[in-house]
Motif scaffolding. Sequence first.
Motif, PDB file in Angstrom:
ATOM      1  N   PHE A  36      -8.871 -17.558 -24.524  1.00 33.12           N
ATOM      2  CA  PHE A  36      -7.729 -18.448 -24.598  1.00 33.12           C
ATOM      3  C   PHE A  36      -6.637 -17.940 -23.648  1.00 33.12           C
ATOM      4  CE2 PHE A  36      -3.675 -19.878 -26.181  1.00 33.12           C
ATOM      5  CZ  PHE A  36      -3.907 -21.245 -26.166  1.00 33.12           C
ATOM      6  N   VAL A  37      -6.267 -18.781 -22.688  1.00 31.16           N
ATOM      7  CA  VAL A  37      -5.279 -18.373 -21.687  1.00 31.16           C
ATOM      8  C   VAL A  37      -3.954 -19.056 -22.002  1.00 31.16           C
ATOM      9  CG1 VAL A  37      -4.790 -18.177 -19.221  1.00 31.16           C
ATOM     10  CG2 VAL A  37      -7.153 -18.371 -19.999  1.00 31.16           C
ATOM     11  N   TRP A  38      -2.929 -18.256 -22.203  1.00 27.68           N
ATOM     12  CA  TRP A  38      -1.601 -18.828 -22.425  1.00 27.68           C
ATOM     13  C   TRP A  38      -0.740 -18.528 -21.198  1.00 27.68           C
ATOM     14  CZ3 TRP A  38       3.431 -17.439 -22.362  1.00 27.68           C
ATOM     15  CH2 TRP A  38       4.313 -18.420 -22.800  1.00 27.68           C
ATOM     16  N   GLY A  39       0.084 -19.471 -20.824  1.00 26.25           N
ATOM     17  CA  GLY A  39       1.017 -19.230 -19.724  1.00 26.25           C
ATOM     18  C   GLY A  39       1.815 -20.489 -19.481  1.00 26.25           C
ATOM     19  N   HIS A  55       0.153 -24.352 -22.452  1.00 29.46           N
ATOM     20  CA  HIS A  55       1.468 -23.781 -22.152  1.00 29.46           C
ATOM     21  C   HIS A  55       2.358 -23.865 -23.386  1.00 29.46           C
ATOM     22  CE1 HIS A  55       2.422 -28.020 -21.493  1.00 29.46           C
ATOM     23  NE2 HIS A  55       3.656 -27.688 -21.763  1.00 29.46           N
ATOM     24  N   VAL A  56       1.843 -24.474 -24.469  1.00 27.54           N
ATOM     25  CA  VAL A  56       2.648 -24.471 -25.699  1.00 27.54           C
ATOM     26  C   VAL A  56       2.097 -23.401 -26.629  1.00 27.54           C
ATOM     27  CG1 VAL A  56       3.174 -26.944 -25.530  1.00 27.54           C
ATOM     28  CG2 VAL A  56       1.265 -26.198 -26.949  1.00 27.54           C
ATOM     29  N   ASP A  57       2.946 -22.961 -27.533  1.00 24.94           N
ATOM     30  CA  ASP A  57       2.564 -21.932 -28.482  1.00 24.94           C
ATOM     31  C   ASP A  57       1.623 -22.563 -29.516  1.00 24.94           C
ATOM     32  OD1 ASP A  57       2.335 -20.075 -30.427  1.00 24.94           O
ATOM     33  OD2 ASP A  57       4.487 -19.703 -30.672  1.00 24.94           O
ATOM     34  N   LEU A  58       0.333 -22.257 -29.385  1.00 23.77           N
ATOM     35  CA  LEU A  58      -0.671 -22.911 -30.223  1.00 23.77           C
ATOM     36  C   LEU A  58      -0.512 -22.513 -31.693  1.00 23.77           C
ATOM     37  CD1 LEU A  58      -2.714 -24.898 -29.272  1.00 23.77           C
ATOM     38  CD2 LEU A  58      -4.422 -23.112 -29.147  1.00 23.77           C
ATOM     39  N   GLN A  59      -0.049 -21.282 -31.894  1.00 26.03           N
ATOM     40  CA  GLN A  59       0.119 -20.822 -33.273  1.00 26.03           C
ATOM     41  C   GLN A  59       1.189 -21.677 -33.974  1.00 26.03           C
ATOM     42  OE1 GLN A  59       0.635 -16.650 -33.246  1.00 26.03           O
ATOM     43  NE2 GLN A  59      -0.476 -16.399 -35.153  1.00 26.03           N
ATOM     44  N   SER A  87       3.951 -29.914 -15.560  1.00 27.96           N
ATOM     45  CA  SER A  87       2.919 -30.757 -16.159  1.00 27.96           C
ATOM     46  C   SER A  87       3.577 -32.037 -16.667  1.00 27.96           C
ATOM     47  CB  SER A  87       2.233 -30.025 -17.305  1.00 27.96           C
ATOM     48  OG  SER A  87       3.099 -29.964 -18.406  1.00 27.96           O
ATOM     49  N   ARG A  88       2.750 -33.034 -16.988  1.00 31.54           N
ATOM     50  CA  ARG A  88       3.325 -34.290 -17.482  1.00 31.54           C
ATOM     51  C   ARG A  88       4.078 -34.058 -18.779  1.00 31.54           C
ATOM     52  NH1 ARG A  88      -0.359 -38.987 -18.402  1.00 31.54           N
ATOM     53  NH2 ARG A  88      -1.292 -37.390 -19.642  1.00 31.54           N
ATOM     54  N   MET A  89       3.507 -33.176 -19.638  1.00 36.85           N
ATOM     55  CA  MET A  89       4.167 -32.908 -20.919  1.00 36.85           C
ATOM     56  C   MET A  89       5.555 -32.328 -20.695  1.00 36.85           C
ATOM     57  SD  MET A  89       2.600 -34.014 -23.327  1.00 36.85           S
ATOM     58  CE  MET A  89       3.680 -33.342 -24.595  1.00 36.85           C
ATOM     59  N   THR A  90       5.629 -31.388 -19.720  1.00 35.73           N
ATOM     60  CA  THR A  90       6.935 -30.775 -19.437  1.00 35.73           C
ATOM     61  C   THR A  90       7.905 -31.841 -18.947  1.00 35.73           C
ATOM     62  OG1 THR A  90       5.801 -28.762 -18.872  1.00 35.73           O
ATOM     63  CG2 THR A  90       8.067 -28.937 -18.115  1.00 35.73           C
TER      64      THR A  90
END
Length: 443
Positions: free
Chosen positions: A164-167, A280-284, A427-430
């Motif tokens: 799982f890559v977070w950034g 790029h969002v905090d999945l937790q 990103s589109r979400m951002t």
Amino acid sequence: MHHKELLCIAADRNLAAAYAHAHALREWKVRTVHTLHDASRALRTDGYLVGLLVGLDEAEHAELDSFLSQNWKQQWIGLLRPAALDSARCRQLVGDHLYAFHTDPVDPVNLGYALGHAFGVATLREAAQPAAEPAATAMIGGSAAIRRLRTQIARVAQADAPVFVWGESGSGKELAARAIHAQSQRADGPFVPVNCGALAPALIQSELFGHVRGAFTGAASDKPGLIEAAGGGTLFLDEVAELPKDQQANLLRFLQEKTIYRVGSTRSIAVDVRVIAASHVDLQRAVQQGLFREDLYYRLNVLPLTVPALRERCADVPLLAEHFFRTYAADKPPGLKGFSSAAIQALRQHDWPGNVRELINRTRRAMVLAEGRRITPGDLGLAHASGPPGGVGLGESRIEAERAAVMAGLERAGNNISRAARELGVSRMTLYRLLDKHGIHVK
Ligand SMILES: Nc1ncnc2c1ncn2[C@@H]1O[C@H](COP(=O)(O)OP(=O)(O)OP(=O)(O)O)[C@@H](O)[C@H]1O
């Protein structure tokens, strides 16, 4: 006797001559250069593993920092005047880049040992490197943060568990995933990237799992999905947090059973795929908010990896900018030679909310717009004609600048969200979040 090869960089010719004949170096074949420019050339043509920097305190620190970041594969040993260590910049350089340092008067026996050890470490490191990192997955950067990431990638690549890559957006998550794939045993298999946020909800299932003929209107023939297409290789699920809940359940079933069902079929198909997911969002947090399945989160998050934001590795910014300058050289006017030092300064000071993608966009735009021989801060869109007007704080000016950038991006993209997001390097979400934040309504 077999000579080990050493590149000695010494601005002072007398000092250089003294060291070239020094007792400590008698086992070495020494090549001496007097400028960083010549050193870069020597490193390009001959593969030195160890370098000696004589009187590094005399050199221009920013230039040296960039040189050493670029040439991080070599082990560097510095010979300094004791007073050099009074300077914080010099201490920082030593800490960031040197394998060892010695202050005058140098003990030749100790220096001989240090050089020998440095050579040993460099040889081991080289042997441990995958033969050649393919250009498409090469991660540019010599900062401690990116070096750590490279080591983690090499380790994770040896396993076959999900990663799982977070950034942050544009920080290099896909590049990291590609590097893992390229260094893994699956390197000869396909790497299939899927942007979960870009798939239309109604089509996600058939895109991922495929369908059989007649499964729905328009399904004229059997079609394998993206998971099957990744068979024997790696599936990269970007923006995995965007997957709707029902598709999260399907993905979980696939991860548990390693089989899929095409839409409209009851026949299970076994698929051998390694999954790398990114967000790029905090999945937790998404789990806590009930937006993401906890069981899927744990399935995906076996080997976690974080790609640092660009602002956390400012030392890499000039290096990356120069790399992209070379990459897109075909777009530039012939007279344009590179970045001015004011531009490099502005690049270092910028916050990089859009990370490396923003840096690429700003560099490419500057290369097209620049009128002089060197790119200026203005060409990069980083100049502020005047300081903030009286009474307006930095925070407020930043918010204003962000709003203006979003508005301008939308205008250039004819209010097309995907295009504007690309243009702005987010990103589109951002972009949606920014529109919300600034109360901008897109018609
Ligand atoms: N260290 C690096 N060296 C060279 N190029 C880089 C580096 N990091 C990122 N890039 C380049 O920057 C661009 C953005 O990187 P990438 O697409 O991997 O980011 P991302 O985090 O996956 O973005 P998003 O969150 O928007 O999906 C790509 O063109 C990538 O090749």
